[in-house]
Scaffold this motif. Structure first.
Motif, PDB file in Angstrom:
ATOM      1  N   THR A   1      -7.665   0.855  -5.528  1.00 15.50           N
ATOM      2  CA  THR A   1      -8.058   2.219  -5.230  1.00 15.50           C
ATOM      3  C   THR A   1      -7.388   2.774  -3.976  1.00 15.50           C
ATOM      4  O   THR A   1      -7.155   3.980  -3.875  1.00 15.50           O
ATOM      5  CB  THR A   1      -9.606   2.281  -5.142  1.00 15.50           C
ATOM      6  OG1 THR A   1     -10.065   3.563  -5.407  1.00 15.50           O
ATOM      7  CG2 THR A   1     -10.098   1.800  -3.802  1.00 15.50           C
ATOM      8  N   VAL A   2      -7.059   1.890  -3.015  1.00 17.26           N
ATOM      9  CA  VAL A   2      -6.389   2.385  -1.813  1.00 17.26           C
ATOM     10  C   VAL A   2      -4.921   1.966  -1.779  1.00 17.26           C
ATOM     11  O   VAL A   2      -4.209   2.268  -0.829  1.00 17.26           O
ATOM     12  CB  VAL A   2      -7.084   1.905  -0.514  1.00 17.26           C
ATOM     13  CG1 VAL A   2      -8.450   2.547  -0.392  1.00 17.26           C
ATOM     14  CG2 VAL A   2      -7.189   0.401  -0.479  1.00 17.26           C
ATOM     15  N   CYS A   3      -4.487   1.277  -2.779  1.00 20.65           N
ATOM     16  CA  CYS A   3      -3.096   0.835  -2.791  1.00 20.65           C
ATOM     17  C   CYS A   3      -2.327   1.450  -3.954  1.00 20.65           C
ATOM     18  O   CYS A   3      -1.753   2.516  -3.832  1.00 20.65           O
ATOM     19  CB  CYS A   3      -3.032  -0.691  -2.851  1.00 20.65           C
ATOM     20  SG  CYS A   3      -3.539  -1.451  -1.330  1.00 20.65           S
TER      21      CYS A   3
ATOM     22  N   ILE B   1      -2.416   6.171 -11.765  1.00 18.84           N
ATOM     23  CA  ILE B   1      -2.644   7.568 -12.157  1.00 18.84           C
ATOM     24  C   ILE B   1      -1.326   8.186 -12.627  1.00 18.84           C
ATOM     25  O   ILE B   1      -1.273   8.892 -13.641  1.00 18.84           O
ATOM     26  CB  ILE B   1      -3.245   8.372 -10.990  1.00 18.84           C
ATOM     27  CG1 ILE B   1      -4.647   7.852 -10.665  1.00 18.84           C
ATOM     28  CG2 ILE B   1      -3.299   9.862 -11.327  1.00 18.84           C
ATOM     29  CD1 ILE B   1      -5.236   8.422  -9.391  1.00 18.84           C
TER      30      ILE B   1
ATOM     31  N   ASN C   1       2.654   5.706  -2.355  1.00 23.15           N
ATOM     32  CA  ASN C   1       1.254   5.912  -2.739  1.00 23.15           C
ATOM     33  C   ASN C   1       0.366   6.469  -1.647  1.00 23.15           C
ATOM     34  O   ASN C   1      -0.622   7.134  -1.933  1.00 23.15           O
ATOM     35  CB  ASN C   1       0.640   4.588  -3.201  1.00 23.15           C
ATOM     36  CG  ASN C   1       1.337   4.023  -4.407  1.00 23.15           C
ATOM     37  OD1 ASN C   1       2.540   3.874  -4.421  1.00 23.15           O
ATOM     38  ND2 ASN C   1       0.588   3.717  -5.444  1.00 23.15           N
TER      39      ASN C   1
ATOM     40  N   ASN D   1      -7.033  -5.192 -12.403  1.00 25.41           N
ATOM     41  CA  ASN D   1      -6.757  -4.070 -13.314  1.00 25.41           C
ATOM     42  C   ASN D   1      -6.811  -4.520 -14.761  1.00 25.41           C
ATOM     43  O   ASN D   1      -7.336  -3.831 -15.628  1.00 25.41           O
ATOM     44  CB  ASN D   1      -5.363  -3.478 -13.056  1.00 25.41           C
ATOM     45  CG  ASN D   1      -5.214  -2.881 -11.681  1.00 25.41           C
ATOM     46  OD1 ASN D   1      -4.166  -2.999 -11.062  1.00 25.41           O
ATOM     47  ND2 ASN D   1      -6.263  -2.271 -11.171  1.00 25.41           N
TER      48      ASN D   1
ATOM     49  N   PRO E   1      -8.707   1.089 -15.729  1.00 30.46           N
ATOM     50  CA  PRO E   1      -8.130   0.082 -14.835  1.00 30.46           C
ATOM     51  C   PRO E   1      -8.828  -0.120 -13.493  1.00 30.46           C
ATOM     52  O   PRO E   1      -8.646  -1.159 -12.866  1.00 30.46           O
ATOM     53  CB  PRO E   1      -6.721   0.616 -14.597  1.00 30.46           C
ATOM     54  CG  PRO E   1      -6.813   2.090 -14.807  1.00 30.46           C
ATOM     55  CD  PRO E   1      -7.881   2.327 -15.801  1.00 30.46           C
TER      56      PRO E   1
ATOM     57  N   PRO F   1     -10.807   9.234 -11.009  1.00 23.98           N
ATOM     58  CA  PRO F   1     -10.427   9.053  -9.606  1.00 23.98           C
ATOM     59  C   PRO F   1     -10.835  10.261  -8.792  1.00 23.98           C
ATOM     60  O   PRO F   1     -10.684  11.396  -9.224  1.00 23.98           O
ATOM     61  CB  PRO F   1      -8.899   8.929  -9.674  1.00 23.98           C
ATOM     62  CG  PRO F   1      -8.622   8.435 -11.039  1.00 23.98           C
ATOM     63  CD  PRO F   1      -9.676   9.038 -11.919  1.00 23.98           C
ATOM     64  N   GLY F   2     -11.356   9.980  -7.623  1.00 22.45           N
ATOM     65  CA  GLY F   2     -11.876  11.058  -6.795  1.00 22.45           C
ATOM     66  C   GLY F   2     -13.388  11.105  -6.909  1.00 22.45           C
ATOM     67  O   GLY F   2     -14.089  11.366  -5.936  1.00 22.45           O
TER      68      GLY F   2
ATOM     69  N   THR G   1     -14.055   6.636  -7.182  1.00 24.04           N
ATOM     70  CA  THR G   1     -13.261   5.750  -6.345  1.00 24.04           C
ATOM     71  C   THR G   1     -14.038   5.434  -5.071  1.00 24.04           C
ATOM     72  O   THR G   1     -14.736   6.294  -4.528  1.00 24.04           O
ATOM     73  CB  THR G   1     -11.911   6.404  -6.010  1.00 24.04           C
ATOM     74  OG1 THR G   1     -12.112   7.828  -5.895  1.00 24.04           O
ATOM     75  CG2 THR G   1     -10.915   6.187  -7.129  1.00 24.04           C
TER      76      THR G   1
ATOM     77  N   VAL H   1     -13.524   4.839  -1.766  1.00 20.76           N
ATOM     78  CA  VAL H   1     -13.456   5.571  -0.499  1.00 20.76           C
ATOM     79  C   VAL H   1     -14.206   6.907  -0.619  1.00 20.76           C
ATOM     80  O   VAL H   1     -14.972   7.292   0.268  1.00 20.76           O
ATOM     81  CB  VAL H   1     -11.991   5.811  -0.069  1.00 20.76           C
ATOM     82  CG1 VAL H   1     -11.904   6.797   1.080  1.00 20.76           C
ATOM     83  CG2 VAL H   1     -11.344   4.492   0.321  1.00 20.76           C
ATOM     84  N   ASP H   2     -14.017   7.574  -1.728  1.00 17.40           N
ATOM     85  CA  ASP H   2     -14.700   8.848  -1.939  1.00 17.40           C
ATOM     86  C   ASP H   2     -16.216   8.665  -2.024  1.00 17.40           C
ATOM     87  O   ASP H   2     -16.987   9.416  -1.435  1.00 17.40           O
ATOM     88  CB  ASP H   2     -14.194   9.524  -3.222  1.00 17.40           C
ATOM     89  CG  ASP H   2     -12.731   9.878  -3.112  1.00 17.40           C
ATOM     90  OD1 ASP H   2     -11.907   9.213  -3.769  1.00 17.40           O
ATOM     91  OD2 ASP H   2     -12.412  10.807  -2.349  1.00 17.40           O
TER      92      ASP H   2
END
Lengths: 431, 564, 131
Positions: free
Chosen positions: A111-113, A119, A253, A293, A303, A317-318, A321, A323-324
Motif C-alpha cells: 500500500t505504501v510501496c 493500480i 510510486n 499480493n 491484490p 484504494p484511498g 488503504t 494509511v488513509d
C-alpha cells in the motif's frame, strides 16, 4: 556445526537462493554469497528477540495474550490487519481468513510501496518478464527511480548487469546500463549513462519519451531538467535495442503522480514492443510482498487493501488503504504482522495506532510493538520456519528453516490459527 | 460406513452403456458399489431427474500465475459478481476471473467434480498448486507446459527422443503435472525476441527446429511413455483468419504416430474454435469449422475441445504471448505480457464478444458447428476455454445450444447475420441427446485423461455424482430454458460420497485430490546431469529449489505409469 | 550565509539502513542509519553547516531535527533522508486516493538547529503517544 546450501534469503524481493549458512548451537555463525543486509539478517537473527508475549508491556502467558487478541479483534467495529510482507504465504492465508471472520480490512506494505504499480497495471496492463529472461537476453537495462546497489544489492550480479546468460555471453560488456534518477547514487556510478531528472518530473519525462518513440518531434528544449537530445537518444536506443528491460522503483510510486508515473512507464514499455522486445519490472522491496499480493488476489480477487465489512471482498484504494484508514481515524483495532507501520507511515497515520488497541506479531522490538497493547513473539519466517515466498518477478520459492525459533515462540501461521480457532468458537457474527 | 443411494433417476453412464435407464446408484465409503440395503443408507430421491457422473472439465484456466494476473487486472470484473461468505463457504468474487474458493463452489454447483488446469509454467508450478489447494471440493490436475521449453527444444534439435522422454517424466514429477501441454510451439520462444512463427515449418531462432518437429517429437515421446493423456495442443496461428489450414496440417502431421495401446488418438487440439477460421482477414473471415469437422470425422487420431464463445465481457489469457500482443493491437484493451524464463510465456487481454460484431458471431457459430458436425461425441468436448471464450458458468447455456436448435435460433436472431451467411450453423439440425452431453462433459473427458475412476458408475468408480432437476422423459428441445436452469444449479452434487451441493447450495467443502504423474526413466541420472549444467548457466534459481515438494498438494494422488 | 533554504525532500533505502533494520529497530546501528539528512555541498556552505551538526527540516506537517551530512553529489535544493520514523515526522498522509503517501519530492525548509537535539527512537515513540 552444520552447513546448509541453496538457502533462500528472506530479505528483499531478489530472494537469492544460493546462500550458504553455517549454524552452530542453533545460531547462524556465518554466511556465504549473501549481501551485507542478508548477512545482517541471518547473523543477527537472534539479536534483541522478543521471547515472551506482553499485554500492556507486562509479560503474559501465551494463552492470555491470545485471549486478549481475540477480545480486541472480535469486539472491534473496524479492525485492520496490516503488514504481511515479511512473512510467508502460509501465514498470509490465515491473516486473510481472520480478517474475513471479523469483517475487517486487510492490507499489506504494498500500500505504501508498489500499490501505485498495481493500480497502474489495472488501468493499463504491463509487459513484464521473469528475471532469467533479462539475464539471458537483455542488452539494454534502464533503472528508473531505483537504487539496487543499496536496496537490492545482488540484483546486478544475479539478474541484470553482470551475469553471463544464454544469449548474453559477454555479461556486463554486452549490456548498456542507464540509470535515471533525481540524484547520483551507488547504482548510477555503475551505469554507462546517468540521466538526472528534476524531482516530480517523471511523468513528464516518460510522456516525452513516449512521444519520441512514436516518432513525434517535441518543440521544447528540455523536459524534467533533461535536454531533449538526451531523451531523443534514449528513445532511439530503446527502440533499436535487441531486448530491453526497465527496472523501476519507488521514485515513480512515491513522487507526485504516483500511479500515473507508473502508468506512463508501463505505456512506454508496451509501446516499445511495437519496435522491439521490451519489458518492465518493479523492484519489490520486502521478500514476500509479492506473495502477499498473490495470496490476497487468488483468495479475494483483489491484490491489497481488501475490505470484508459486508461479508464479501471490496477494493478501493484511498478508501480501504491503511494509511488513509488510519489518517481518517476510521480503525478501532489492529493486528500488525510482518511490518512496522509506526516507523514506516507518516506520523499522522502512525499516530492513530497508538490510540487504538493493537495486537502485534513481531520478532524484535519496534515502534509498533512499543505502542501495542498485545505483543506476541513470532519465529523468523524463512530462517526459523519453512514457508513459501514469491520473488519480485512472481517466481515462488520454498524457504527453509535452518535454526529453531526461541523456546515457546511459534510461527505467524500458528499464532493466527490459534486466534482464528478461538474467534470461531465465539461464533462471532461479523456482519 | 457412509452410504448413499441415488434412487430412481434417469442415469446416463455412457462408459458403461447406460443411456437414460431408470436405475439406482449406490455409494459406500466414497466409491460406487454394487448394491446396498436402503436401511443402511441415506437415500436421495432422484426420480424424474437426470443423474450423471460428476462433470470432468478437461481444460479450464483456474489456477496459476496468469490467472492471478488476470484477477489483479480486472477489479471491474469482480465488482459485477460478489460472493458473500456463509457459515460453510468463504467469500470471494466470480465472473471471468473468479477467486479460488468461488471457482470450486461454482463448478460444484453446476455438478462438476473434476477440473484440470491446462497450462502450468514449470518454474511457477508451486503457484499453481498453492492456488489449487485453495480450490475446494474439486479433484484437479495441471498440465505442464513443454512446447517452448529450452530442454524440449534442445532434445528435439538433437533428435534425442530418449532424453526427451526422460525429461518429460522428470518435469512432470518436478512440477507435479499430469500431461504434456504445448502452446504455439516455437512461437512463444520466438516471442522472446518479439517474433512468432507463421507455420509448421518456420524456424525457431537459435534452435533451428520447427514447430512440426517439436509437436511430432513430443507426441512420439508421449505415446511411447504411455502417458494417460495425449499431447494437449494449442496450435500455431491461433486467432489468425485462415488458420484452419494450419490446424488440419498439424493434425495430419500426427497421423503417423503410433498411439499407446488402448487408445486411437495421438493429439488433443484445444479450444479448436479459435483455430478454425477461414478467410484471409478479419474483414472477410468465415467459418472453417466444416473443414475441420470433416477432417476429424475422417481421422481417428484426433480429439478436440470446442472453446465456445459466449456473448459477454470476459478475459482472454493464454500461454500464447504473440497472439495476446496481436489482440492488444486489435482492441486497444489493457494488455499484460509475462515471459517466463527458458520455458513459456503468457498474455492477458480483456475482451468482449459482441452480438453485433460479425467476427464474434462467426466465432460463436464455429464452436457449435464443430460440436454438431463431428459425429463422434467421444472426440469432441464441451469447453469455453474458460475464460477465453467465456466464463465456465455459461456451460449450461452451451448445453442448451447443443441440445436445442430453437435455442441456437433464438441466439442467431439476436446476433450479426454473418453467423448465417459465413458459417453453416443454420443448416445444422442435429440436437445433442442427454447421453451425448454426458459424453462430452464427463465420460469422454475422463476417458481422454485416462482417469479410470472418473466419469462413470461402474463399481469402484469415485462417488462423484450430479443430479439435475430435469425430466428427460418429458423434456423437448423447445424447453431449453428449463434445461439451462437445471444445469446451472444441480439438485445434488456428490463428491467422493459426500453431498456437497443440495438445491444449488454448498453444504460442505472437502479438499479434493490432485493427480500427477510419478515416474522416472531409467536414464534419469544422465538427464539430471544435463539439466543441472543448464540450470547453473541459464536459470536464476538453483536446481535444488526448483521441484515442487509434495507437501504443496494437500491430497496428493500420484500415478505411476506402467512400464512401457 | 542564509538562515533557511527551500529544499525538496528525497527519501530512500540505503545499505546501512537495511543492515540496521535487520539488526533491530531499537539498535544503535538502525538509529544511526536513518536519523540524518544528506545536504549538498552548496547548501551546506550557504547555511554554514559543519558535517554532523544538527539541522531542522520543516514541512507543512511538522518539523524534525536530524544530523546534517554533507554530500558531494547531491544537487543544491535537494536533501536525502533514509526512510524511517525520523523523516516520517514531517511527511503527510495524503495519498490522493492511491494509498501511497508522497514520500519523495516533498517541499520543505532547512535550517541549522544549533543547540537542538536529534530525537532518539524512544523520543519519537513518546511523541507519537503524546506523552
Amino acid at each position: 556445526m552444520a552447513t546448509y546450501s541453496d538457502v533462500i534469503c528472506p530479505f528483499c524481493g531478489c530472494l537469492c537462493d544460493d546462500i550458504e549458512i553455517t549454524v552452530e548451537n542453533n545460531k547462524v555463525v556465518n554466511t556465504k554469497n549473501s549481501c551485507a543486509i542478508s548477512r545482517s539478517k541471518f547473523i543477527k537473527n537472534d539479536w534483541g528477540r522478543i521471547i515472551f508475549p506482553t499485554i500492556n508491556g507486562e509479560p503474559a502467558p501465551y494463552e492470555k495474550a491470545i485471549e486478549e487478541a481475540v477480545k480486541i479483534l472480535s469486539s472491534a467495529r473496524r479492525p485492520l490487519v496490516y503488514g504481511l510482507s515479511k512473512t510467508d504465504n502460509e501465514a498470509i492465508r490465515e491473516a486473510i481468513h481472520l480478517t474475513e471472520l471479523v469483517g475487517g480490512v486487510i492490507d499489506s506494505t504494498t500500500t505504501v510501496c508498489h500499490g501505485a504499480s498495481i493500480i497502474a497495471m489495472q488501468n493499463t496492463g504491463v509487459a513484464t518478464t521473469t528475471l532469467g529472461e533479462v539475464k539471458n537476453r537483455a542488452d539494454l537495462i534502464v533503472f528508473w527511480g531505483s537504487n539496487p546497489a543499496e536496496a537490492h544489492p545482488r540484483h546486478f550480479q544475479r539478474y541484470s548487469v553482470t551475469p553471463k546468460g544464454k544469449y548474453t555471453p559477454n555479461g556486463r560488456s554486452g549490456r548498456y546500463i542507464v540509470v535515471v534518477d533525481v540524484r547520483e547514487t551507488r547504482s548510477s556510478k555503475l551505469a554507462d549513462q546517468f540521466i538526472r531528472i528534476t524531482p516530480n518530473s517523471d511523468f513528464d519525462v516518460l510522456q516525452a519519451l513516449r512521444a519520441l518513440v512514436r516518432g513525434q518531434k517535441l518543440s521544447v528544449g528540455e523536459v524534467g531538467g533533461v535536454q531533449i537530445n538526451i531523451l531523443e537518444e534514449l528513445a532511439d536506443r530503446m527502440k533499436g535495442t535487441k531486448v530491453g528491460c526497465v527496472f523501476y522503483g519507488l521514485g515513480l510510486n512515491q513522487s507526485e503522480g504516483r500511479h500515473m508515473n507508473v502508468d506512463a512507464m508501463y505505456s512506454l514499455v508496451s509501446e516499445l514492443n511495437h519496435h522491439t522486445k521490451f519489458a518492465c519490472n518493479p523492484m519489490r522491496g520486502c521478500f514476500n510482498v509479492t506473495g502477499a499480493n498473490m495470496v490476497t488476489t487468488w483468495q479475494t480477487g483483489y491484490p491489497f487493501a481488501v475490505d470484508f465489512s459486508r461479508g464479501y471482498p471490496r477494493y478501493n484504494p484511498g478508501e480501504y488503504t491503511a494509511v488513509d484508514l488510519l489518517a481518517r481515524e476510521e480503525v478501532d483495532a489492529a493486528l500488525i504482522m510482518g511490518s512496522d507501520p509506526a516507523s514506516t507511515f507518516p506520523l499522522e497515520a502512525a499516530r492513530h495506532l497508538s490510540k487504538i488497541p493493537v495486537v502485534t506479531l513481531e520478532r524484535k522490538e519496534t515502534p509498533t510493538s512499543m505502542i501495542s497493547k498485545v505483543v506476541i513473539p513470532v519465529a523468523t519466517s524463512g530462517i526459523e520456519t519453512d514457508g513459501t515466498a514469491y520473488r519480485m518477478d512472481y517466481v515462488p520459492l520454498k524457504l527453509r528453516k535452518v535454526v529453531d525459533p526461541p523456546q515457546g515462540v511459534f510461527s505467524d501461521a500458528v499464532v493466527l490459527r490459534d486466534i482464528i480457532e478461538r474467534i470461531k468458537a465465539l461464533e462471532v457474527d461479523s456482519i | 460406513m457412509r452410504s448413499l443411494i441415488i434412487k430412481g433417476g434417469y442415469v446416463y453412464d455412457p462408459l458403461n452403456g447406460v443411456n437414460g435407464e431408470k436405475t439406482n446408484i449406490y455409494v459406500c465409503d466414497g466409491k460406487v458399489v454394487e448394491e446396498i440395503e436402503e436401511r443402511d443408507a441415506k437415500v436421495i430421491d432422484a426420480s424424474g431427474m437426470v443423474v450423471m457422473p460428476g462433470g470432468v472439465d478437461i481444460h479450464s484456466h483456474i489456477a496459476g500465475s496468469k490467472i492471478n494476473s488476470g484477477r489483479i487486472l480486472r477489479p471491474e470484473d469482480h465488482r459485477k459478481d460478489v460472493v458473500k461468505k456463509t457459515k460453510v463457504t468463504r467469500s470471494g468474487v466470480g465472473y471471468s476471473c473468479p477467486s479460488t474458493f468461488v471457482t470450486g463452489y461454482r463448478y460444484a454447483q453446476m455438478g462438476y467434480t473434476s477440473v484440470f488446469e491446462p497450462a502450468m509454467p514449470p518454474v511457477s508450478a508451486r503457484h499453481v498448486h498453492e492456488e489449487m489447494a485453495d480450490i475446494p471440493i474439486l479433484d484437479k490436475a495441471a498440465y505442464t507446459l513443454f512446447g517452448n521449453n529450452l530442454f524440449t527444444l534442445k532434445y528435439v534439435k538433437a533428435g534425442d527422443i530418449e532424453m526427451l522422454k526422460a525429461f518429460i517424466l522428470w518435469l512432470l514429477r518436478a512440477t507435479k503435472g499430469y500431461a504434456v501441454k504445448i502452446v504455439n510451439p516455437g512461437g512463444v520462444e520466438n516471442w522472446k525476441w518479439g517474433k512468432n512463427v507463421d507455420g509448421l515449418d518456420d524456424l525457431v531462432y537459435n534452435y533451428e527446429v520447427t514447430p512440426r518437429q517439436i509437436i511430432k517429437s513430443l507426441a512420439m515421446a508421449n505415446e511411447e511413455l504411455g502417458l494417460p493423456h495425449t499431447i494437449h495442443l494449442h496450435c500455431n496461428n491461433l486467432g489468425v483468419p485462415g488458420n484452419y489450414e494450419t490446424t488440419i496440417e498439424t493434425m495430419e502431421t500426427l497421423k503417423g504416430i503410433k498411439p499407446k495401446p488402448g487408445r486411437k488418438t495421438t493429439v488433443h487440439v484445444v479450444h479448436c474454435q479459435f483455430n478454425a477460421l477461414d478467410g484471409d482477414t478479419w474483414a472477410n473471415v468465415r467459418s472453417g469449422a466444416s473443414k475441420i469437422a470433416k477432417y476429424v470425422n475422417g481421422h481417428e487420431h484426433v480429439s478436440i475441445d470446442i472453446g465456445q464463445v459466449i456473448f459477454t465481457d470476459t478475459t482472454t489469457m493464454t500461454g500464447d504471448g504473440p497472439w495476446q500482443f496481436r489482440l492488444w493491437n486489435l482492441t486497444g484493451n489493457k494488455w499484460v505480457n509475462k515471459d517466463v524464463e527458458m520455458e513459456a510465456g503468457a498474455g492477458i487481454v480483456p475482451y468482449t464478444y459482441r452480438k453485433e460484431n460479425p467476427a464474434n458471431s462467426i466465432q460463436w457459430a464455429i464452436g457449435l458447428e464443430l460440436a454438431l458436425q463431428i459425429f463422434d461425441p467421444w472426440r469432441v468436448y464441451l469447453t469455453t476455454d474458460h475464460p477465453n471464450g467465456g466464463p465456465f458458468t455459461f456451460y449450461p447455456k452451451v448445453i442448451s445450444w447443443l441440445m436445442s436448435r430453437a435455442s441456437r435460433n433464438e441466439t442467431m436472431l439476436e446476433i450479426n447475420k454473418s453467423c448465417i451467411r459465413r458459417t453453416s450453423l443454420a443448416n445444422d439440425y442435429r440436437e445433442y441427446t442427454f447421453n451425448e452431453i454426458a459424453i462430452v462433459t464427463r465420460a469422454a473427458t475422463a476417458k481422454a485423461v485416462d482417469l479410470k475412476n472418473k466419469g462413470h458408475f461402474a463399481p469402484g468408480a469415485d462417488g462423484d455424482i450430479s443430479v439435475y432437476d430435469i425430466d428427460p422423459s418429458k423434456w423437448a428441445p423447445s424447453k431449453y430454458r428449463d434445461l439451462e436452469k437445471a444445469f446451472t444449479l444441480a439438485k445434488y452434487t456428490i463428491k467422493g460420497g459426500d453431498i456437497v451441493v443440495k438445491d444449488g447450495e454448498i453444504l460442505s467443502t472437502p479438499q479434493g485430490s490432485t493427480y500427477w504423474i510419478d515416474s522416472a526413466a531409467p536414464t534419469e541420472d544422465e538427464l539430471v546431469k544435463d539439466l543441472e549444467a543448464d540450470f547453473r548457466d541459464y536459470y536464476t534459481i538453483n536446481f535444488r529449489n526448483y521441484p515442487v515438494e509434495e507437501t504443496y498438494l494437500p491430497r496428493s494422488y500420484p500415478i505411476k505409469l506402467e512400464a512401457a | 550565509m542564509v538562515d533557511k533554504i527551500d529544499v525538496i525532500i528525497l527519501t530512500g533505502r540505503t545499505l546501512q539502513q537495511g543492515i540496521g533494520l535487520e539488526v533491530g529497530k531499537v539498535s544503535e546501528e538502525y538509529s544511526k542509519s536513518v536519523n540524518y539528512a544528506e545536504i549538498s555541498r552548496g547548501d551546506s556552505r550557504a547555511l554554514g553547516l559543519t558535517n554532523g551538526s544538527p539541522v531542522e527540516v520543516t514541512t507543512a506537517r511538522g518539523k524534525v531535527v536530524l544530523y546534517g551530512r554533507i554530500s558531494e553529489t547531491l544537487s543544491p535544493g535537494l536533501i536525502f533522508v533514509p526512510y524511517g520514523p525520523w523523516i516520517n515526522q514531517v511527511l503527510g498522509p495524503d495519498t490522493c486516493c492511491t494509498g501511497t503517501p508522497q514520500l519523495k519530492g516533498v517541499p520543505a525548509e532547512l535550517e541549522l538547529a544549533e543547540g537542538k537535539r536529534v530525537p532518539t527512537l524512544l523520543d519519537l515513540v513518546k511523541a507519537m503517544r503524546g506523552t
